[in-house]
Each structure stands twice: as C-alpha cells, then as structure tokens.
Design a protein around this motif. Structure first.
Motif, PDB file in Angstrom:
ATOM      1  N   ILE A  36       0.991  -1.322  -0.077  1.00  0.00           N
ATOM      2  CA  ILE A  36      -0.175  -0.098   0.026  1.00  0.00           C
ATOM      3  C   ILE A  36       1.061   1.137  -0.045  1.00  0.00           C
ATOM      4  CG2 ILE A  36      -1.785   1.266   1.357  1.00  0.00           C
ATOM      5  CD1 ILE A  36      -2.490  -1.528   2.556  1.00  0.00           C
ATOM      6  N   SER A  37       0.790   1.765  -0.962  1.00  0.00           N
ATOM      7  CA  SER A  37       1.901   3.037  -1.308  1.00  0.00           C
ATOM      8  C   SER A  37       1.076   4.256  -1.863  1.00  0.00           C
ATOM      9  CB  SER A  37       3.027   2.738  -2.281  1.00  0.00           C
ATOM     10  OG  SER A  37       3.655   3.925  -2.365  1.00  0.00           O
ATOM     11  N   ALA A  38       1.145   5.348  -0.794  1.00  0.00           N
ATOM     12  CA  ALA A  38       0.588   6.436  -1.275  1.00  0.00           C
ATOM     13  C   ALA A  38       1.731   7.410  -2.133  1.00  0.00           C
ATOM     14  CB  ALA A  38       0.549   7.668   0.179  1.00  0.00           C
ATOM     15  N   ASP A  39       2.637   6.787  -2.531  1.00  0.00           N
ATOM     16  CA  ASP A  39       3.797   7.451  -3.473  1.00  0.00           C
ATOM     17  C   ASP A  39       3.546   6.752  -4.675  1.00  0.00           C
ATOM     18  OD1 ASP A  39       4.640   9.250  -1.465  1.00  0.00           O
ATOM     19  OD2 ASP A  39       5.971   7.547  -0.623  1.00  0.00           O
ATOM     20  N   ASP A  40       2.780   5.616  -4.920  1.00  0.00           N
ATOM     21  CA  ASP A  40       2.592   5.041  -6.119  1.00  0.00           C
ATOM     22  C   ASP A  40       1.553   5.748  -7.138  1.00  0.00           C
ATOM     23  OD1 ASP A  40       1.755   3.500  -8.200  1.00  0.00           O
ATOM     24  OD2 ASP A  40       2.393   1.540  -7.216  1.00  0.00           O
ATOM     25  N   PRO A  41       1.746   6.595  -7.994  1.00  0.00           N
ATOM     26  CA  PRO A  41       0.795   7.297  -8.750  1.00  0.00           C
ATOM     27  C   PRO A  41      -0.419   6.465  -9.292  1.00  0.00           C
ATOM     28  CG  PRO A  41       2.706   8.073  -9.571  1.00  0.00           C
ATOM     29  CD  PRO A  41       3.164   6.881  -8.518  1.00  0.00           C
ATOM     30  N   ARG A  42       0.154   5.232  -9.898  1.00  0.00           N
ATOM     31  CA  ARG A  42      -0.854   4.340 -10.631  1.00  0.00           C
ATOM     32  C   ARG A  42      -1.980   3.651  -9.191  1.00  0.00           C
ATOM     33  NH1 ARG A  42       2.584   0.734 -14.268  1.00  0.00           N
ATOM     34  NH2 ARG A  42       4.083   1.535 -12.577  1.00  0.00           N
ATOM     35  N   GLN A  43      -1.156   3.182  -8.319  1.00  0.00           N
ATOM     36  CA  GLN A  43      -2.167   2.697  -7.220  1.00  0.00           C
ATOM     37  C   GLN A  43      -3.087   3.907  -6.751  1.00  0.00           C
ATOM     38  OE1 GLN A  43      -0.273   1.488  -3.438  1.00  0.00           O
ATOM     39  NE2 GLN A  43      -1.300  -0.400  -3.670  1.00  0.00           N
ATOM     40  N   ALA A  45      -4.285   6.477  -8.235  1.00  0.00           N
ATOM     41  CA  ALA A  45      -5.463   6.656  -9.217  1.00  0.00           C
ATOM     42  C   ALA A  45      -6.265   5.645  -9.158  1.00  0.00           C
ATOM     43  CB  ALA A  45      -4.674   6.786 -10.622  1.00  0.00           C
ATOM     44  N   LEU A  46      -5.932   4.360  -9.161  1.00  0.00           N
ATOM     45  CA  LEU A  46      -6.872   3.330  -9.049  1.00  0.00           C
ATOM     46  C   LEU A  46      -7.618   3.622  -7.715  1.00  0.00           C
ATOM     47  CD1 LEU A  46      -8.451   0.571  -9.876  1.00  0.00           C
ATOM     48  CD2 LEU A  46      -6.391  -0.526  -8.682  1.00  0.00           C
ATOM     49  N   GLY A  47      -7.100   3.685  -6.611  1.00  0.00           N
ATOM     50  CA  GLY A  47      -7.668   3.896  -5.290  1.00  0.00           C
ATOM     51  C   GLY A  47      -8.631   5.332  -5.227  1.00  0.00           C
ATOM     52  N   ALA A  48      -8.416   6.191  -6.048  1.00  0.00           N
ATOM     53  CA  ALA A  48      -9.367   7.485  -6.083  1.00  0.00           C
ATOM     54  C   ALA A  48     -10.750   6.741  -6.733  1.00  0.00           C
ATOM     55  CB  ALA A  48      -8.740   8.479  -6.943  1.00  0.00           C
ATOM     56  N   SER A  49     -10.498   6.034  -7.814  1.00  0.00           N
ATOM     57  CA  SER A  49     -11.742   5.583  -8.471  1.00  0.00           C
ATOM     58  C   SER A  49     -12.510   4.566  -7.503  1.00  0.00           C
ATOM     59  CB  SER A  49     -11.306   4.701  -9.728  1.00  0.00           C
ATOM     60  OG  SER A  49     -12.280   4.229 -10.441  1.00  0.00           O
ATOM     61  N   ALA A 134      -4.260   3.123  -0.309  1.00  0.00           N
ATOM     62  CA  ALA A 134      -3.254   4.236  -0.681  1.00  0.00           C
ATOM     63  C   ALA A 134      -3.560   5.395  -0.947  1.00  0.00           C
ATOM     64  CB  ALA A 134      -2.623   3.571  -2.161  1.00  0.00           C
ATOM     65  N   TYR A 135      -4.861   5.628  -1.855  1.00  0.00           N
ATOM     66  CA  TYR A 135      -5.450   6.782  -1.974  1.00  0.00           C
ATOM     67  C   TYR A 135      -5.859   7.659  -0.654  1.00  0.00           C
ATOM     68  CZ  TYR A 135      -9.020  10.242  -3.005  1.00  0.00           C
ATOM     69  OH  TYR A 135     -10.072  11.493  -3.022  1.00  0.00           O
TER      70      TYR A 135
END
Length: 162
Positions: A36-43, A45-49, A134-135
């Motif tokens: 779980i990484s708040a620094d991973d932009p792809r993770q 972005a998926l988390g925001a959705s 992550a988001y």
C-alpha cells in the motif's frame, strides 16, 4: 522390497503428505496484504476511483466521514468515521485497515459490536482494497503519513503483520 522397508516408505510418504497438507493450510490462513503506497501514482489513481465508487457514499467525497461520527445513532451503531487526518484511520497499521475493509468490522471488534461497514471480500480485489487505502493515505498531511508509517512499522516489528 521387504515388507519392513515397504511399511517404512509408506509411513514416510504419509508423514510427508500430512506435512505438505499442514503447510498448505498454514499458508492459506496467513494474511496477505498487498503493498500500500501513497507514493505510487498508479495505485493512488486506481484507489481514487475505487474510493469514489465504493467508499465515498459513507465516508464522504473528501474523506470527511458522516456528521457526529463519534455519537451513536438511534440503532446503536456509529456513523462512518472520517478517513482524513481528523479521524482515527491513521492510528491503525496497514494490515488492520486492509482486514477491516476486506472482512468488515466483526473480526476486529468486541463481541456483539454492530457496524454498517460492509465486508468487501468478493466485491473488490485485494489490489483494489490496497489502492483505496493508498488513496486515503495520499490525502493525509506528511506528518500524519509519517506517524501512521511508524505505527505500521511497530506492528510489523512486533510480528503482528505477516
């Protein structure tokens, strides 16, 4: 082959089979928490959705939670808490946050505790759950992220996480 040797081979085979079954059962019960990484932009972005689709209706579009989240409702349940820095989400290690999201509150709450928090196992994949977390973490101020990372590390160091 002598009957004594054959019985020995059979006994060893049975013991090996039982050990393999035990190891398999142990691995199946072991908790797996994806990174779980708040620094991973792809993770994130998926988390925001995922958060917008599955979490925001209760926890708020801005992670603000429901009003009076610390006051019991007439049905005895607590409203959904905020996931922003004003709430208590960051007080928990990642494996607990993941487990609550996946399995609901029942495994983590006292006997008889009732919650409106659904279990998302079978609804969201493990990676989607990790992404939602992550988001959430990406929205915390740096000092809160650092404090939660410390809590997570302490939990891991004490063997409380896999």
């Amino acid at each position: 082959m002598s009957s004594r040797r054959r019985n020995f081979v059979i006994a060893i085979s049975v013991v090996a089979g039982l050990l393999a079954a035990g190891v398999t059962a142990w691995l199946a019960q072991r908790k797996y928490v994806p990174p779980i990484s708040a620094d991973d932009p792809r993770q994130v972005a998926l988390g925001a959705s995922v958060y917008a689709t599955r979490c925001a209706q209760c926890h708020g579009a801005n992670l603000e939670g429901q009003p009076d989240w610390q006051q019991r409702q007439p049905n005895g349940r607590l409203p959904a808490p905020p996931h922003d820095a004003s709430g208590h989400t960051w007080h928990h290690p990642d494996d607990i946050l993941f487990g609550i999201t996946k399995n609901g509150m029942t495994p983590y709450a006292p006997a008889g505790y009732e919650s409106d928090m659904p279990a998302f196992a079978g609804v969201l994949t493990d990676d989607e759950i990790a992404a939602a977390l992550a988001y959430i973490k990406s929205r915390w101020p740096a000092d809160i992220r650092e404090r939660q990372a410390h809590i997570d590390k302490q939990s891991s160091d004490q063997g409380l996480t896999p």
